[in-house]
Structure formats: structure tokens, C-alpha cells
Design an enzyme around this catalytic site. Structure first.
Site, PDB file in Angstrom:
ATOM      1  N   CYS A   2     -23.117  -8.012 -37.145  1.00 30.78           N
ATOM      2  CA  CYS A   2     -22.159  -9.021 -37.549  1.00 30.78           C
ATOM      3  C   CYS A   2     -21.003  -8.383 -38.307  1.00 30.78           C
ATOM      4  O   CYS A   2     -21.199  -7.492 -39.128  1.00 30.78           O
ATOM      5  CB  CYS A   2     -22.749 -10.117 -38.431  1.00 30.78           C
ATOM      6  SG  CYS A   2     -24.112 -11.000 -37.686  1.00 30.78           S
ATOM      7  N   ARG A  27     -19.548  -4.570 -34.100  1.00 29.78           N
ATOM      8  CA  ARG A  27     -20.689  -4.935 -34.949  1.00 29.78           C
ATOM      9  C   ARG A  27     -21.502  -6.090 -34.379  1.00 29.78           C
ATOM     10  O   ARG A  27     -22.547  -6.459 -34.931  1.00 29.78           O
ATOM     11  CB  ARG A  27     -20.195  -5.304 -36.350  1.00 29.78           C
ATOM     12  CG  ARG A  27     -19.496  -4.181 -37.060  1.00 29.78           C
ATOM     13  CD  ARG A  27     -19.024  -4.623 -38.412  1.00 29.78           C
ATOM     14  NE  ARG A  27     -20.134  -4.841 -39.312  1.00 29.78           N
ATOM     15  CZ  ARG A  27     -20.628  -3.921 -40.118  1.00 29.78           C
ATOM     16  NH1 ARG A  27     -20.099  -2.727 -40.144  1.00 29.78           N
ATOM     17  NH2 ARG A  27     -21.633  -4.201 -40.920  1.00 29.78           N
ATOM     18  N   ASN A  96     -23.284 -11.791 -43.039  1.00 26.33           N
ATOM     19  CA  ASN A  96     -23.925 -10.694 -42.322  1.00 26.33           C
ATOM     20  C   ASN A  96     -25.197 -10.357 -43.090  1.00 26.33           C
ATOM     21  O   ASN A  96     -25.128 -10.062 -44.281  1.00 26.33           O
ATOM     22  CB  ASN A  96     -22.978  -9.482 -42.293  1.00 26.33           C
ATOM     23  CG  ASN A  96     -23.661  -8.214 -41.824  1.00 26.33           C
ATOM     24  OD1 ASN A  96     -24.627  -8.275 -41.068  1.00 26.33           O
ATOM     25  ND2 ASN A  96     -23.175  -7.075 -42.272  1.00 26.33           N
ATOM     26  N   GLY A  97     -26.347 -10.429 -42.424  1.00 27.56           N
ATOM     27  CA  GLY A  97     -27.606 -10.125 -43.106  1.00 27.56           C
ATOM     28  C   GLY A  97     -28.635 -11.205 -42.825  1.00 27.56           C
ATOM     29  O   GLY A  97     -28.518 -11.941 -41.831  1.00 27.56           O
TER      30      GLY A  97
END
Ligand code: F6R
Length: 575
Positions: A2, A27, A96-97
Site C-alpha cells: 500500500c 507498493r 498502510n499496515g
């Protein structure tokens, strides 16, 4: 995994974010979206597919956020695409994560909210909105929100007022500071064309952006230095090549040289750390793990106790890595979750061999050697790999000769990269035609030839989607040879050291009908194709280049996008 971009300034936010997202597509490219704020509400555009799905039309406003997704929680759907907006439409969020406790948050704190997606991310805008309505300041609302989140995250959010917040733990986030504009991004590439000044947020930091920016930690204001980035926007563009991968392969004569120009004091410190360590562990994931493995072999040639293991496996033996040892962590991005998580478990000092300046690995290590390959945008690692090999080779050679002499040898190798490409250009073309409709390919090699086999194998399969496996030459006959039939391609690395045995392993395959692709200084009569490698003390750097090109060409021939292989992302920030 991401990519995130946020913008706050005088310009049209959607346009700047869109351009920034194009730079971060490596990404993730499952879905994409943009949200802008002001005038007077939040507006969102998102869709399944690449960044083109996040149309900028109709998104006015001078602050906003954008996202390109590599799916983890929740399928690849329009609803699951970021940004996610809070139920009162006061906050939009990109993330993101992974939020590990999102189910608990949904059932408890947010049980009154109707969720629109299956993502873990959607809890964040709802929590932010709740705390913004309950607290007096944005700072307090973010502190309360962050306190409730478990997992890893880099989050950027825009409020309907146009203010922005961003926070990170375990996933990267950088602030770009331009004239009259600020950027928040997963790495520096989206804003390099606007500014070369960056602030690297640390884990646990959060940002509030209104007229300017403030960084907080545990609710208190902190100062983080503004740093100059010496990568330029040019390096992050295709410069007339069809794909970033092609450009990055061709850059290697230059990047290997840059890698060889390590600072003398940095090298002396690195050498001292190795000398003082009881055991030296080299580690990384994927391509970087093969560089780490080669690095261990280089150091062992100098009589140093060096071991190599992939980070996700080393984590299970972390108690064996003591404070007397040294871990050399190899990574292009410096953000790979498996590597960072393992490092948290070990007591030893850490030396990073890393490309991305200011990355988590670079910042958290006791010492760092930058490989200086510049931005690597193609998802499959190419120039970072050869730069890693160059640095690790240099590091081992300083145990036997001066840095200047070791460097000279690597500079000479760099000069031979183009010669290697030229010598093999036609063969690579023929081989990619031949590979196009193969179903299985085997790669074998002994000693350092084994790392070459593994990396050549990974490049081919990740880009062409052909099933490929790599084995130590000696292992192949212990079972796998059963799969070799008439016309099965077997790539055999025939290096000087151990040539006789490697040659026997190749013969064993050839006598069962394999089509032999030999790699080395001289062709053998069994070869259907031969990749000719110039005589060179750092031949690993040369041996991989034709296979990067083969993988690239086979991918293009099969109609795939080599810059964005399926199911892969550039930095793997989940375990
Ligand atoms: C393959 C590839 C990956 C990475 C791996 C580690 O071409 O690029 O295998 O090498 O994900 O990434 P870094 O080096 O960023 O830690």
C-alpha cells in the site's frame, strides 16, 4: 504494501496526489482512491484497479489524501478501496499496515456504527471522528485514537475542515516540506519533484497539519530534523524506457560503482564491528536474503564466523543471537516486516546494508552502509541486489586488502556489466522465446552458484509466472531429478570453484533429456543455450544480469507488466 500520499498547500490537492500515487504504484495496485476536503465536504473517488481508477475530476480542494492498495484484510472491491470515510463524513483515512484489534473495536467502541467495508482500516476514521467530537483539540483526539489501535500502521487522514493528521507505528511515513506545501507519503518518491526536504517520522510520532506542521509524541510536541534527500526526481522516472525494470537493469554499471564508493570511516567501523563480534548473522528476505547468503560466504572466505538465515526463520532462533554477536541486515526498502520484527527479538548490534535513506531499518540500526542504488521502482529487485552484493563483497575484501584496492576491483566488474549484456544479447532473446511456453524450469548451482540459482529462479518465476525451482547442484539428484523429462529446461551455474561437481550435476540432468542452459566462462557441449560470463573476481554481479533480462523479456513476451508482477508489492510491511 500500500502506498499513501497526502497533500496540504496552495495547489490542487487531487492533481498532486494523483501524480504522487503514480510514483507509489509499485507498493500495490489492487485498487486506488483519492479524497479531498473543504468546499465544504469531503469528496472521494476510488475504484478497483490501478491509480487511473482514482479519477481527479470533481475533486476540488487544497488538501487531501490518496492510496494505492495491496489487499490484506478484505477482498479487492470498490467498497474495500481506500480512502474510508467516517459515518458523519467528517474524516477520510488511508492506511498502510494492519489493525490487529479491529474486530474488538467494531464490536465494542464502534458497535453503533454501520460499516461499509470488510477492512480493518475502516475503524480508524470512525474512531477519529468520535474522538474529535469528544476532545477539545485535534492533538488530543489523535492521542486517544492511537491509544486504541493495535498492530502496524501508517495513517494519513484529512478532516472536512481541510486540516490533516498522520501517524505511524511499524509502517513508514515521511513528511515532504515544500514551499507553501506539505506532503505526507510512504516514501520520498511522490514529492521529489516538488521538494528535497523531508522529515522522517519515528514510530509513535504523529503529525498535525494546518497552517504549518507539528510533530507530537505521547501528546507532547517534539522536534524532528528536516533532512535533504540526495535522490532526484529524474532517478524516479522511466527516462524513455518502457518499464522501470528495464531502466533499472541498465543502470547497474552506474549503481554498482556508486555502491563501491563507501565512505572510509563507515567501512572501518563496519570492519571493527565484525572483528568484535563472536558470531555474525547475515539476514534478509527474498532477493535480499540471497545477497545476505552470498555475503556470509564472502566473509567466511576471510575466516569470519558468518552465518546466513532468512529473517522470518531466524526469528525463531532469536534467543541464540546474543549481545556478543552482530546481525547484518540486508534490505532494499528497510521496511520489510519479517526483518524488522526479527530484529526486535535479538540482543545483538545491528548493521544495516540498506538502500532507502531514512527507512526504519536505517534509523534503528547501530551502524548502516547505504548501497546507494537510488529509487528502485520495479517491484522485482535488480539494481539493489547487485549493489548489495557490491557492498558485501567490499566489506569482506577489506579484511585482505585496502579499501581502495577492493573498490578498484568492483569498479572493474561494473565496467564488465555492459560487456556481459552485449555478449549475451541474442542468446537472451532466443531464451526468452524458448521460455515463453515452458511450464517448469529448474536452476542448479553449487556454493555461490547456489545463490545465483536461487535469485535467477526467483526473478524468472515472479515475473513470468512459470513454475521454477532452485536447488544446490548436489541436492538435485536426491529426488527432484525424477521431474526431468525430455526438453525440461535446467539452468546450471558452472563456476570455477567446484566446476567438476557442478558439471556432473548438469550431466545427470542432461542424460535424462534436459535442455541445458549453462552459465559460466566457457560453453559445454551439452548446452542448448550458454550464457557467457567474463572472467571476473566478482562474477556474481555479472551472472545475475542476463537472468534479470531474461525474466524481464519473458514477462513482456507473455503480456505481463514486469514492473507490477501479480500478488507482489515492493515493500512487504506485513508478516
Ligand atoms: C524479489 C524481491 C523481494 C524482496 C524482498 C525483500 O524480486 O524484490 O524478494 O527482495 O521482499 O525486500 P527488501 O529488500 O525491501 O527488504
Amino acid at each position: 504494501m500500500c502506498g499513501i500520499v497526502g497533500y496540504h498547500g496552495d495547489g490542487e490537492a487531487a492533481e498532486k496526489i494523483y501524480r504522487g500515487l503514480k510514483k507509489l504504484e509499485y507498493r500495490g495496485y489492487d485498487s486506488a482512491g483519492i479524497a479531498t476536503a473543504g468546499n465544504p465536504t469531503i469528496k472521494v473517488s476510488k475504484g478497483v484497479g490501478t491509480v487511473e481508477e482514482a479519477s481527479e475530476t470533481g475533486l476540488d480542494g487544497s488538501s487531501g489524501i490518496g492510496h494505492t492498495r495491496w489487499a490484506t484484510h478484505g477482498g479487492v472491491t470498490q467498497d474495500n478501496a481506500h480512502p474510508h470515510v467516517s459515518h458523519g463524513e467528517k474524516v477520510a483515512v488511508v492506511h498502510n499496515g494492519i489493525i490487529e484489534n479491529y474486530r474488538d473495536l467494531k464490536e465494542d467502541t464502534l458497535s453503533h456504527v454501520e460499516f461499509k467495508s470488510d477492512t480493518d482500516t475502516e475503524v480508524i476514521p470512525h474512531l477519529l471522528e468520535k474522538h474529535l467530537s469528544e476532545e477539545d483539540t485535534i492533538r488530543e483526539a489523535v492521542t486517544e485514537t492511537v491509544d486504541m489501535l493495535e498492530g502496524s500502521y501508517a495513517v494519513s487522514a484529512v478532516l472536512d475542515t481541510g486540516e490533516m493528521v498522520a501517524f505511524r507505528k511499524g509502517s513508514p511515513l515521511v513528511l515532504g516540506v515544500g514551499e507553501d506545501e506539505l506532503f505526507v507519503a510512504s516514501d520520498v518518491t511522490p514529492f521529489l519533484e516538488h521538494t528535497d526536504t523531508a522529515v522522517f517520522l519515528q514510530d509513535g510520532d504523529f503529525l498535525v497539519i494546518d497552517d504549518g506542521y507539528k510533530v507530537y509524541r505521547d501528546g507532547e510536541k517534539v522536534n524532528r530534523p528536516e533532512k535533504k534527500i540526495d535522490w532526484d526526481a529524474e532517478q524516479a522516472s522511466k527516462e524513455g524506457h518502457d518499464h522501470f525494470m528495464e531502466k533499472e537493469i541498465k543502470e547497474q554499471p552506474k549503481t554498482v560503482k556508486k555502491a563501491a564508493y563507501q565512505d572510509k570511516t563507515d567501512m572501518q567501523e563496519a570492519k571493527k564491528m565484525i572483528e568484535n563480534a563472536e558470531d555474525v548473522y547475515l539476514t534478509g528476505c527474498g532477493t535480499a536474503s540471497f545477497a545476505a547468503s552470498l555475503g556470509a560466504k564472502y566473509l567466511r572466505e576471510q575466516g569470519i564466523q558468518a552465518k546466513a538465515e532468512q529473517s522470518h526463520e531466524l526469528e525463531y532462533r532469536s534467543q541464540e543471537v546474543t549481545e556478543d554477536d552482530l546481525v547484518i541486515a540486508v534490505s532494499q526498502s528497510g521496511e520489510t516486516a519479517d526483518l524488522l520484527s526479527m530484529l526486535e527479538e535479538v540482543q545483538a548490534d545491528v548493521m544495516a546494508v540498506v538502500n532507502v535513506v531514512g527507512s526504519t531499518l536505517a534509523r534503528n540500526s547501530d551502524h548502516r552502509l547505504y548501497v546507494n542504488a537510488g529509487p528502485e521502482i520495479g517491484v522485482a529487485s535488480t539494481k539493489a541486489f547487485t549493489a548489495q552484493i557490491a557492498v558485501l563483497r567490499l566489506l569482506s575484501k577489506v579484511f585482505e586488502k585496502s579499501l581502495e584496492d577492493a573498490r578498484k576491483e568492483i569498479l572493474e566488474t561494473a565496467e564488465r556489466i555492459n560487456e556481459t549484456i552485449e555478449k549475451n544479447r541474442e542468446t537472451i532473446e532466443d531464451m526468452s522465446r524458448y521460455m515463453e511456453d515452458r511450464e517448469h524450469v529448474y536452476f542448479i548451482g553449487r556454493n555461490k552458484g547456489y545463490e545465483m540459482a536461487r535469485e535467477a529462479n526467483l526473478k524468472l518465476k515472479e515475473l513470468s509466472y512459470i513454475h521454477a525451482e532452485a536447488f544446490p547442484g548436489g541436492e538435485f539428484k536426491h529426488g527432484t531429478l525424477a521431474l526431468v523429462e525430455e526438453g525440461t529446461p535446467v539452468v546450471s551455474f558452472l563456476k570455477d570453484r567446484g566446476f567438476e561437481h557442478a558439471y556432473s550435476n548438469m550431466k545427470e540432468a542432461h542424460s535424462r533429456g534436459a535442455d541445458i542452459i549453462s552459465v559460466g566462462k566457457k560453453s559445454v557441449e551439452e548446452s542448448r543455450f550458454h550464457i557467457d560470463i567474463p572472467d571476473d573476481p566478482n562474477s556474481e554481479i555479472l551472472e545475475i544480469v542476463p537472468f534479470q533480462m531474461l525474466a524481464y523479456k519473458t514477462s513482456v513476451r507473455k503480456g505481463h507488466n514486469p514492473d507490477k508482477p501479480r500478488n507482489l508489492a515492493k515493500s512487504v510491511t506485513v508478516k
